[in-house]
Design a protein around this motif. Structure first.
Motif, PDB file in Angstrom:
ATOM      1  N   GLY A 181      -8.989   5.852  -6.520  1.00 11.61           N
ATOM      2  CA  GLY A 181      -9.543   4.959  -7.537  1.00 11.61           C
ATOM      3  C   GLY A 181      -8.635   3.776  -7.806  1.00 11.61           C
ATOM      4  N   GLY A 182      -7.897   3.335  -6.804  1.00 10.67           N
ATOM      5  CA  GLY A 182      -6.980   2.197  -6.951  1.00 10.67           C
ATOM      6  C   GLY A 182      -7.598   0.907  -6.448  1.00 10.67           C
ATOM      7  N   THR A 183      -6.854  -0.185  -6.626  1.00 12.32           N
ATOM      8  CA  THR A 183      -7.348  -1.487  -6.184  1.00 12.32           C
ATOM      9  C   THR A 183      -6.947  -1.807  -4.745  1.00 12.32           C
ATOM     10  N   ALA A 184      -5.827  -1.259  -4.276  1.00 14.17           N
ATOM     11  CA  ALA A 184      -5.374  -1.537  -2.916  1.00 14.17           C
ATOM     12  C   ALA A 184      -4.394  -0.466  -2.481  1.00 14.17           C
ATOM     13  N   GLY A 185      -4.180  -0.405  -1.173  1.00 21.27           N
ATOM     14  CA  GLY A 185      -3.241   0.560  -0.622  1.00 21.27           C
ATOM     15  C   GLY A 185      -2.274  -0.098   0.341  1.00 21.27           C
ATOM     16  N   GLU A 205      -5.355   2.357   4.544  1.00 23.20           N
ATOM     17  CA  GLU A 205      -4.886   1.818   3.254  1.00 23.20           C
ATOM     18  C   GLU A 205      -6.046   1.701   2.262  1.00 23.20           C
ATOM     19  N   GLU A 206      -7.158   1.210   2.761  1.00 16.80           N
ATOM     20  CA  GLU A 206      -8.308   1.082   1.864  1.00 16.80           C
ATOM     21  C   GLU A 206      -8.845   2.459   1.490  1.00 16.80           C
ATOM     22  N   ALA A 263      -6.819   4.004  -1.278  1.00 12.36           N
ATOM     23  CA  ALA A 263      -7.124   3.302  -2.536  1.00 12.36           C
ATOM     24  C   ALA A 263      -8.462   3.790  -3.089  1.00 12.36           C
ATOM     25  N   ALA A 264      -9.448   3.954  -2.224  1.00 15.06           N
ATOM     26  CA  ALA A 264     -10.769   4.407  -2.670  1.00 15.06           C
ATOM     27  C   ALA A 264     -10.701   5.832  -3.219  1.00 15.06           C
TER      28      ALA A 264
END
Ligand code: PLP
Lengths: 424, 172
Positions: A75-79, A67-68, A71-72
């Protein structure tokens, strides 16, 4: 805060040597539940007051690394992971929609998504309005006060479309609704929708992310840029939640509140959790995503060029070809490649399509894309069979259409296989 | 949306601060300030709740004071969980009590943004963080929040410490 390159993140993001054993590879935490330290900590966990593991339907340390990582990469804040791409879509809409609400979707979609939106979502009294992925204004025309989201695929399956994300994101922003992008075919290696203003990204990790055709999986990630409170329309995000004693998700979790809400409500109650084993396999796949995507795209372009010149081929719909009408969009959104999935038309029509899939020897005839292996399907007789003739043509799946998902084999062998099968 | 600060600055604050006065601390178990207080207490911070409506009572076992001026020192950081426009008054009071308390940091919670407060506190020599939650930042930098799939924007090739307590910020 160091900024790492994409290829570094693909290998490392979210992972760390195992805290208990020092194992360098993320272990498969094959457990259903986690012991509490004491009753007080258990209560805090259930109330979401502290971060920690409770039960694998909700979270798992192996899955959390995946999940992380997504997100990485986006370029997101969370997954948030789900059992499949479809399950991920279900979780997103369950968090956004209310009975009677609508969303506007590009009609150039994977056929399974068309079914999900048209048929299954209708049972929840959620209504899809269809627009044209190549015409952002057509979305605008379908927006009403009841609209809760815009949806599209970045690269559309199987229509050869590269969606003009930038104006679409602006239309969504103006309407006060999130733009949700299915980024399955592009992967963040080719397109990062958040950089064009999208708010949520969903993946079928079953395809290029996992990449080896061995695991179903879905992933959600959020940009952290959408104001869920402004319009008052996203009640799940902003109103007191009775199952958490009145907690308000957006107020409490800010720029990663969507993933927390989708986990703590939709995933908790609907239950389509990704298995830790699948998370492990998809994580391993993602480590080589940049290498594979480069090779997939190189091979796909070579095959498309060869097909374009072939006497039995009527047309090739690959935006990586200079004369394709969406070539400028390819240059703008995904200059590194136009993906590995595309369609072409056989002069011999339906019969020639059936003959081709029956005679290939390297290509596998199956209903999937995004495998190391080259895959082939004749949509009219398989994936798009349930649709009407008209809807099939609109979805880019007419009788003469063959879809390829080009693998990472030796490109000369891929070409030779198609050649012999077309001439057989 | 959250203002960005270097991770090194946030980590330095969370590592050095021992006592936090939480202005706007709430006894309501679903308020974000209650979450943050509970979490930070659990991580070993000393928390002094400040809330005039609750003065003399206890929140999570800690005595509540009416105003910052009533709080006995030392206090390293003031955390403001109030509406953005109330943050200026709280900041002025923090500046007035800065030397008595030994104050070093003014931190405004996620959603609290007041640029005048930021300027004044900065001019008074205080470190200022706005629109961030110390609980979320602690969870992010200690690795613990990764269990929720949150992007920590770091890469780490070392084993985390104090796993049972959910990561720790004791190591650089
Ligand atoms: C673009 C796209 N989105 C979503 C899905 C659904 O994903 P899954 O099969 O993992 O449920 C697919 C699967 O083919 C797809 O190609």
């Amino acid at each position: 805060m160091a900024e790492f390159g994409f290829d570094t993140l693909a290998v490392h993001a979210g992972a760390q040597p195992d805290p208990a054993t020092g194992a360098r590879i993320t272990p498969i935490y094959q457990t259903t539940a986690y012991v509490f330290e004491d009753a007080d900590q258990a209560a805090s966990l259930f109330n979401l007051q502290v971060f920690g593991n409770i039960y694998t339907r909700l979270m798992n340390p192996t899955t959390a690394v995946l999940e992380e990582r997504i997100a990485a990469l986006e370029g997101g804040t969370a997954g948030l992971a789900a059992a499949s791409g479809h399950a991920a879509q279900h979780l997103i809409f369950h968090t956004i929609m209310e009975p009677g609400a609508e969303f506007v979707s590009a009609r150039q979609l994977y056929g399974g998504s068309v079914n999900q939106f048209n048929q299954s979502f209708k049972k929840y009294n959620w209504h899809v309005k269809w627009a044209d992925a190549t015409d952002p204004e057509s979305f605008k025309r379908e927006i009403t006060d009841n609209t809760r989201a815009l949806f599209c695929e970045s690269l559309a399956n199987p229509g050869g479309v590269i969606t003009d994300l930038e104006p679409l994101a602006r239309i969504a922003e103006d309407a006060g609704v999130p733009l949700i992008v299915d980024n399955t075919l592009a992967t963040p290696y080719l397109i990062r929708p958040f950089e064009w203003g999208a708010h949520l990204v969903v993946h079928s990790a079953t395809k290029f992310l996992g990449g080896h055709g061995n695991s179903l999986g879905g992933l959600i990630t959020e940009a952290g840029t959408f104001d869920w409170a402004k319009s008052g329309k996203f009640k799940t995000m902003t109103e007191e939640n009775p199952s958490y004693h009145g907690l308000k998700f957006f107020e409490t979790f800010g720029d990663f509140a969507f993933c927390v809400a989708a986990r703590a409500l939709a995933l908790r109650d609907l239950g389509p959790t990704m298995a830790p084993m699948n998370a492990f396999l998809i994580l391993t796949g993602i480590e080589t995503l940049p290498l594979r995507m480069r090779r997939h795209c190189d091979n796909a372009l070579a095959v498309a060029r060869w097909l374009e010149a072939h006497e039995r081929v009527a047309w090739v719909n690959y935006a990586g070809l200079e004369k394709h009408p969406l070539y400028p969009q390819h240059q703008k959104y995904c200059p590194k490649g136009a993906g590995a999935v595309f369609t072409f038309g056989l002069k011999g029509g339906f019969e020639a399509g059936v003959k081709l899939v029956n005679n290939v020897r390297i290509f596998s005839h199956l209903a999937n894309i995004g495998d190391t292996r080259s895959l082939i399907i004749h949509p009219a007789s398989t994936t798009h069979r349930q649709l009407s003739d008209e809807a099939r043509v609109k979805a880019g799946a007419g009788p003469e259409v063959v879809r390829l998902s080009i693998g990472i084999e030796d490109v000369n062998d891929i070409i030779a296989d198609l050649d012999q099968a077309m001439r057989a | 949306m959250p203002t960005t600060y270097p991770d090194s600055l946030i980590a330095r604050i969370l590592r050095s601060v021992k006592t936090i006065a939480m202005v706007g601390a709430s006894p309501n178990q679903v308020r974000p300030s209650y979450f943050a207080m509970k979490y930070l207490l659990d991580k070993g911070f000393k928390i002094i709740p400040v809330n005039p409506g609750q003065a003399g009572k206890e929140i999570l076992g800690q005595k509540v004071y009416a105003t910052l001026s009533d709080v006995p020192g030392p206090v390293d950081m003031v955390d403001i969980s109030r509406a953005s426009d109330a943050a200026l008054g709280v900041t002025d009071e923090a500046i007035a009590n800065k030397d008595r308390l030994g104050l070093k940091v003014v931190w405004m919670q996620l959603g609290v943004v007041n640029e005048d407060a930021e300027k004044r506190a900065g001019a008074a020599g205080l470190t200022v963080i706005m629109n961030r939650c110390p609980k979320i930042e602690y969870g992010r930098l200690s690795g613990e929040i990764g269990w929720y799939g949150v992007n920590r924007r770091t890469i780490d090739n070392r084993k985390p410490h104090a796993f049972n307590k959910g990561g720790s910020l004791t190591r650089g």
